[in-house]
Design an enzyme around this catalytic site. Structure first.
Site, PDB file in Angstrom:
ATOM      1  CE  LYS A 191     -35.293  25.795 -36.279  1.00 23.77           C
ATOM      2  NZ  LYS A 191     -35.548  24.471 -36.836  1.00 23.77           N
ATOM      3  NE  ARG A 213     -41.229  24.929 -36.768  1.00 26.34           N
ATOM      4  CZ  ARG A 213     -42.076  24.037 -37.270  1.00 26.34           C
ATOM      5  NH1 ARG A 213     -42.914  23.390 -36.458  1.00 26.34           N
ATOM      6  NH2 ARG A 213     -42.124  23.808 -38.560  1.00 26.34           N
ATOM      7  CD  GLU A 229     -31.614  25.987 -25.646  1.00 27.23           C
ATOM      8  OE1 GLU A 229     -30.976  24.911 -25.720  1.00 27.23           O
ATOM      9  OE2 GLU A 229     -32.841  26.032 -25.474  1.00 27.23           O
ATOM     10  CE  LYS A 244     -33.185  27.477 -39.120  1.00 23.49           C
ATOM     11  NZ  LYS A 244     -33.701  26.161 -39.209  1.00 23.49           N
ATOM     12  CB  SER A 270     -35.811  30.057 -46.525  1.00 24.17           C
ATOM     13  OG  SER A 270     -36.677  30.152 -45.405  1.00 24.17           O
ATOM     14  CE1 TYR A 309     -32.216  26.725 -48.285  1.00 23.73           C
ATOM     15  CE2 TYR A 309     -32.077  28.698 -46.925  1.00 23.73           C
ATOM     16  CZ  TYR A 309     -32.460  27.381 -47.086  1.00 23.73           C
ATOM     17  OH  TYR A 309     -33.062  26.718 -46.050  1.00 23.73           O
TER      18      TYR A 309
HETATM   19  C1  PBG Z   1     -36.676  22.247 -39.195  1.00 23.43           C
HETATM   20  C2  PBG Z   1     -35.973  23.383 -39.823  1.00 23.43           C
HETATM   21  C3  PBG Z   1     -36.476  24.646 -40.196  1.00 23.43           C
HETATM   22  C4  PBG Z   1     -35.433  25.311 -40.842  1.00 23.43           C
HETATM   23  C5  PBG Z   1     -34.335  24.450 -40.820  1.00 23.43           C
HETATM   24  N1  PBG Z   1     -34.687  23.283 -40.168  1.00 23.43           N
HETATM   25  C6  PBG Z   1     -37.826  25.219 -40.117  1.00 23.43           C
HETATM   26  C7  PBG Z   1     -38.462  25.549 -38.853  1.00 23.43           C
HETATM   27  O1  PBG Z   1     -37.902  25.436 -37.761  1.00 23.43           O
HETATM   28  O2  PBG Z   1     -39.640  25.919 -38.929  1.00 23.43           O
HETATM   29  C8  PBG Z   1     -35.533  26.668 -41.467  1.00 23.43           C
HETATM   30  C9  PBG Z   1     -34.504  26.958 -42.492  1.00 23.43           C
HETATM   31  C10 PBG Z   1     -34.770  28.121 -43.353  1.00 23.43           C
HETATM   32  O3  PBG Z   1     -35.731  28.903 -43.195  1.00 23.43           O
HETATM   33  O4  PBG Z   1     -33.989  28.293 -44.284  1.00 23.43           O
HETATM   34  N2  PBG Z   1     -37.054  22.385 -37.890  1.00 23.43           N
END
Ligand code: PBG
Length: 318
Positions: A191, A213, A229, A244, A270, A309
Site C-alpha cells: 500500500k 503517512r 512487503e 493499492k 477513490s 467503486y
Molecule cells: C485506511 C485506508 C485508506 C484507503 C483504504 N483504507 C486511506 C489511507 O490509507 O489514507 C484508501 C482507499 C481509497 O482511496 O479508495 N488506511
C-alpha cells in the site's frame, strides 16, 4: 518468414465475435469487491465529494445497498466504518457495539450469502487520523499491533468472513494471524503513500490531522520493497496479497503476480474513480468505456480480484 503479408493480426479483429473469441482478459462480477461505508444515524446516504460510489450510509441504507449489490451479482463487500466519536487510540475500532460491528451483524442477518470483508485500520477511529497510536508524535508500531488484532477479532466475532488490514505496520499480519488462525486475511501488502486517496479520506473522515503517512506506507518509487512487503506478509500468514492503488502500479501487480502463487487482488482507489468521473463529467471521456478499460488493464496486469467503486455500475455494464 511469417511476417506480413503471411501474418495479418487484423484477421482476428474483424468482427465482435472474433474479438471476443480471442480476448485474453475478462472482467467477472464474481471477482469484484464493492467498498461500503457505514456511519451512525438513520436514512443517511451522504456521497462525499459528490461521488456516488463513495457514500457514507447509516445501517438501514447500508443493508439496502448491500442487498441491491448482492442482487446484481456482487458477491463481496469491503466494509469501512465512520464512528460517532474518535479518540487518541481509535478505540471505536474494536468496540463490540461499534459502527462496523453493528453493520456486520445487520448484514449477516439481512443479506445472507454476501461475503463480508472488513478493513482493519485505526485511521477512521483516531482523533489524529493516523493509522496507529502516537508516541512523541510518531506512530508506534508495536503498540499498534495489539489494537489492530483486537479490532480484527471484534470484526470476526460480529460476523466478518475476511479481514483486510490496511495500516501498514510491520508485523500486523502475524499479530492478527496469531489471534485468528482460521480467518482469511487479505493483506494490503503493498500500500503506497499515494496522492490518490483524497476522496476516500473525505468520506471516511480519515485524513491525518498533521504530517502524512509516508512513515508507514510505501514510497511510490519502490517496487522491490513492495515485493519484500509481500513476502513478509505471506510468511506471517496472509492468504491474499493486495496492491493499492491499482492503475498507477500495474508494474507492481505484474511483479507480485510473477513472484507469488497466492491470490492477488488490487484496490482501484477513490482517486482513480474520481479522475474518470471528473473527466467524464467535463465531457472529456466516456465513463463506461474508460472504466472498463481501466479495470481490464488492472486485470491484464495480473490482479484476479478488483476492489472498485464502480462495482455497482459494472454489474450493469458487463
Ligand atoms: C485506511 C485506508 C485508506 C484507503 C483504504 N483504507 C486511506 C489511507 O490509507 O489514507 C484508501 C482507499 C481509497 O482511496 O479508495 N488506511
Amino acid at each position: 518468414m511469417t511476417a506480413f503479408p503471411v501474418t495479418r493480426l487484423r484477421r482476428l479483429r474483424r468482427t465482435d465475435a472474433l474479438r471476443s473469441l480471442v480476448r485474453e482478459t475478462r472482467l467477472d462480477l464474481d471477482r469484484v469487491v464493492a467498498p461500503l461505508f457505514a456511519c451512525p444515524g438513520e436514512g443517511v446516504v451522504d456521497p462525499a465529494a459528490g461521488l456516488p460510489g463513495l457514500a457514507q450510509r447509516s445501517l438501514d441504507e447500508l443493508v439496502r445497498e448491500a442487498g441491491e449489490l448482492h442482487g446484481l451479482g456482487i458477491r463481496a463487500v469491503l466494509l469501512f466504518g465512520i464512528p460517532e466519536e474518535k479518540d487518541e487510540e481509535g478505540s471505536g475500532a474494536w468496540d463490540d457495539d461499534g459502527v462496523v460491528q453493528r453493520a456486520l451483524r445487520a448484514l449477516r442477518a439481512e443479506v445472507p450469502g454476501l461475503t463480508l470483508i472488513t478493513d482493519v485500520c485505526l485511521c477512521e477511529y483516531t482523533s489524529h487520523g493516523h493509522c496507529g497510536v502516537l508516541r512523541e508524535g510518531e506512530v508506534a508500531n508495536d503498540e499498534t499491533l495489539e489494537l489492530l488484532a483486537r479490532a480484527a477479532v471484534s470484526h470476526v466475532e460480529a460476523g466478518a468472513d475476511v479481514v483486510a488490514p490496511s495500516d501498514m505496520m510491520d508485523g500486523r499480519i502475524g499479530a492478527i494471524r496469531a489471534v485468528l488462525p482460521e480467518t482469511p486475511i487479505v493483506s494490503y501488502a503493498a500500500k503506497y503513500a499515494s496522492a490518490f486517496y483524497g476522496p476516500f479520506r473525505d468520506v471516511a473522515e480519515s485524513a491525518p490531522a498533521f504530517g502524512d503517512r509516508r512513515g508507514y506506507q510505501l514510497d511510490p518509487a519502490n517496487v522491490r520493497e513492495a515485493l519484500r512487503e509481500c513476502a513478509l506478509d505471506v510468511d506471517e500468514g496472509a492468504d491474499v496479497l493486495m496492491i493499492k492503488p491499482a492503475l498507477p502500479y500495474l508494474d507492481v501487480i505484474r511483479a507480485a503476480r510473477e513472484r507469488f502463487d497466492c491470490p492477488l487482488w488490487a484496490y482501484s482507489v477513490s482517486g482513480e474513480y474520481a479522475m474518470v468521473k471528473a473527466a467524464a463529467a467535463a465531457g472529456h471521456l466516456d465513463e463506461r468505456a474508460a472504466a472498463l478499460e481501466w479495470l481490464t488493464a488492472i486485470t491484464r496486469a495480473g490482479a484476479e480480484v478488483i476492489v472498485t467503486y464502480w462495482a455497482k455500475e459494472l454489474a450493469a455494464w458487463i
